[in-house]
Design a protein around this motif. Structure first.
Motif, PDB file in Angstrom:
ATOM      1  N   GLY A   1       0.809  -1.207   0.000  1.00 49.57           N
ATOM      2  CA  GLY A   1       0.000   0.000   0.000  1.00 49.57           C
ATOM      3  C   GLY A   1       0.845   1.261   0.000  1.00 49.57           C
ATOM      4  O   GLY A   1       2.085   1.217  -0.081  1.00 49.57           O
ATOM      5  N   ALA A   2       0.148   2.397   0.107  1.00 44.85           N
ATOM      6  CA  ALA A   2       0.839   3.683   0.082  1.00 44.85           C
ATOM      7  C   ALA A   2       1.418   4.055   1.441  1.00 44.85           C
ATOM      8  O   ALA A   2       2.195   5.003   1.545  1.00 44.85           O
ATOM      9  CB  ALA A   2      -0.130   4.781  -0.379  1.00 44.85           C
ATOM     10  N   TYR A   3       1.050   3.311   2.482  1.00 45.36           N
ATOM     11  CA  TYR A   3       1.493   3.630   3.842  1.00 45.36           C
ATOM     12  C   TYR A   3       2.403   2.527   4.352  1.00 45.36           C
ATOM     13  O   TYR A   3       2.359   1.388   3.875  1.00 45.36           O
ATOM     14  CB  TYR A   3       0.280   3.790   4.766  1.00 45.36           C
ATOM     15  CG  TYR A   3      -0.606   4.952   4.389  1.00 45.36           C
ATOM     16  CD1 TYR A   3      -0.325   6.238   4.821  1.00 45.36           C
ATOM     17  CD2 TYR A   3      -1.729   4.754   3.590  1.00 45.36           C
ATOM     18  CE1 TYR A   3      -1.135   7.306   4.474  1.00 45.36           C
ATOM     19  CE2 TYR A   3      -2.552   5.809   3.229  1.00 45.36           C
ATOM     20  CZ  TYR A   3      -2.248   7.082   3.680  1.00 45.36           C
ATOM     21  OH  TYR A   3      -3.041   8.140   3.328  1.00 45.36           O
TER      22      TYR A   3
END
Length: 369
Positions: free
Chosen positions: A24-26
């Protein structure tokens, strides 16, 4: 409240798992916190709902029909778990991340609807019981009443030891069969059927024995004793390379676990009838859930640690091979079940409850409507 907690946990869970994968982006650490929160909410909601349901069953079930109630509660739990596992396997046959999100969120909605249907008109409304002006006992008062009704520390210790003794194998039997006895995936999956058949047999026998006036603690002790022989059979299947002995041991684990669970829950319901039902069954549920979760965690950790020591040769030439880590856990479970017998012994007939019924048949005739 329990249903809403489960709904929230299931809503968070798939996205937390996706972040946890690191794609994911995190950062993945956010996924760890999210997954922990999701499973905490689901677990808290599950046991909140379970405690309320057991307290309701205690309130509406006549004393002489409680053995049947306990047996049918566990049977329906087993049917629900087995049926949902089959449904999930079909829904996730063509796996994708989107499909996983859809299935888990679908579970959130379905469990909400099922619990609403299950609760509908189960209990007549009584405004005096929920009035804000009603005197409510303090925790200490409820605990004293629970102890006076037979809720001894020994009872809770017996529940904890027995539950841990039967739970440590939860994630080990199938890999034991695959790694030690070279069973195929289909053969290890079939172990669930042997375990379920044994458990159903335990529930049926418990309903019959308790329905004839049997002692719930004696029944729980019988379950623990059968469990000791069951784990011994599983251990012996490794040097004998006997699949038949392993399957018999698996079925007996389910049989003994069914007797123990039905016996201790029936005893808790008897205590609940003489005290606050929420306190009695909540305490039983808390001890049972904590022991089960801790047992599963310790079982996997101990198996990995011992297997690592054996593979490094630190346990000597005799204690080597793929079965050592598993068998070490099974020996611990035998010791825990023996300790359970020691704890249960003095509880037998300390409180006499007559569960005798007009019929010993395992049926719906006396199940509360």
């Amino acid at each position: 409240m329990g249903t809403l907690l489960q709904f929230g946990g299931f809503a968070i869970m798939p996205f937390a798992l996706l972040v946890l994968s690191g794609e994911g982006a995190y950062p993945a650490v956010y996924g760890q916190f999210g997954a922990a929160l999701a499973f905490l909410l689901v677990g808290a909601g599950l046991h909140t709902t379970q405690t309320a349901g057991l307290a309701l069953a205690t309130d509406i079930a006549p004393e002489d029909s409680r053995p049947r109630v306990v047996a049918f509660l566990y049977v329906m739990l087993l049917i629900g778990m087995t049926g949902s596992a089959v449904i999930f396997s079909e829904l996730l046959r063509d796996f994708s991340e989107l499909k996983l999100i859809q299935v888990i969120q679908g579970v959130a909605v379905v469990q909400l609807l099922l619990n609403i249907v299950a609760l509908w008109k189960q209990e007549a409304r009584n405004p005096t019981l929920t009035s804000a002006s009603r005197l409510r006992p303090q925790f200490g008062e409820s605990w004293a009443q629970f102890r006076a009704a037979g809720g001894s520390t020994r009872m809770l210790v017996a529940v904890a030891l027995g539950t841990a003794g039967f739970s440590m194998q939860d994630i080990l039997l199938e890999p034991f069969g695959a790694q030690v006895l070279q069973l195929t995936v289909g053969q290890t999956t079939a172990l669930t059927a042997f375990f379920a058949i044994g458990t159903l047999g335990g529930f049926a026998l418990s309903a019959r024995m308790l329905g004839r006036g049997g002692d719930p603690y004696r029944l729980a002790g019988l379950g623990a004793m059968i469990g000791m022989f069951a784990f011994a059979a599983v251990v012996m299947s490794a040097p004998a390379q006997s699949v038949l002995l392993f399957r018999a041991g698996t079925a007996l684990i389910g049989f003994g676990g069914g007797l123990f669970a039905a016996g201790t829950l029936t005893a808790a319901m008897a205590v609940a009838s003489g005290s606050d039902s929420g306190m009695a069954l909540g305490t039983w549920g808390a001890v049972q859930a904590t022991a089960a979760g801790g047992g599963i965690l310790l079982g996997g950790g101990i198996r990995d640690a011992v297997a690592s020591l054996a593979s490094d040769g630190m346990l000597g030439a005799v204690l080597s091979g793929p079965a050592i880590g598993y068998c070490f856990v099974y020996y611990i479970e035998i010791a825990l079940l023996f300790a359970t017998l020691v704890a249960v012994g003095p509880l037998v007939r300390t409180t006499r409850t007559n569960y005798a019924q007009s019929s010993a048949k395992f049926g719906l005739a006396e199940f509360p409507g």
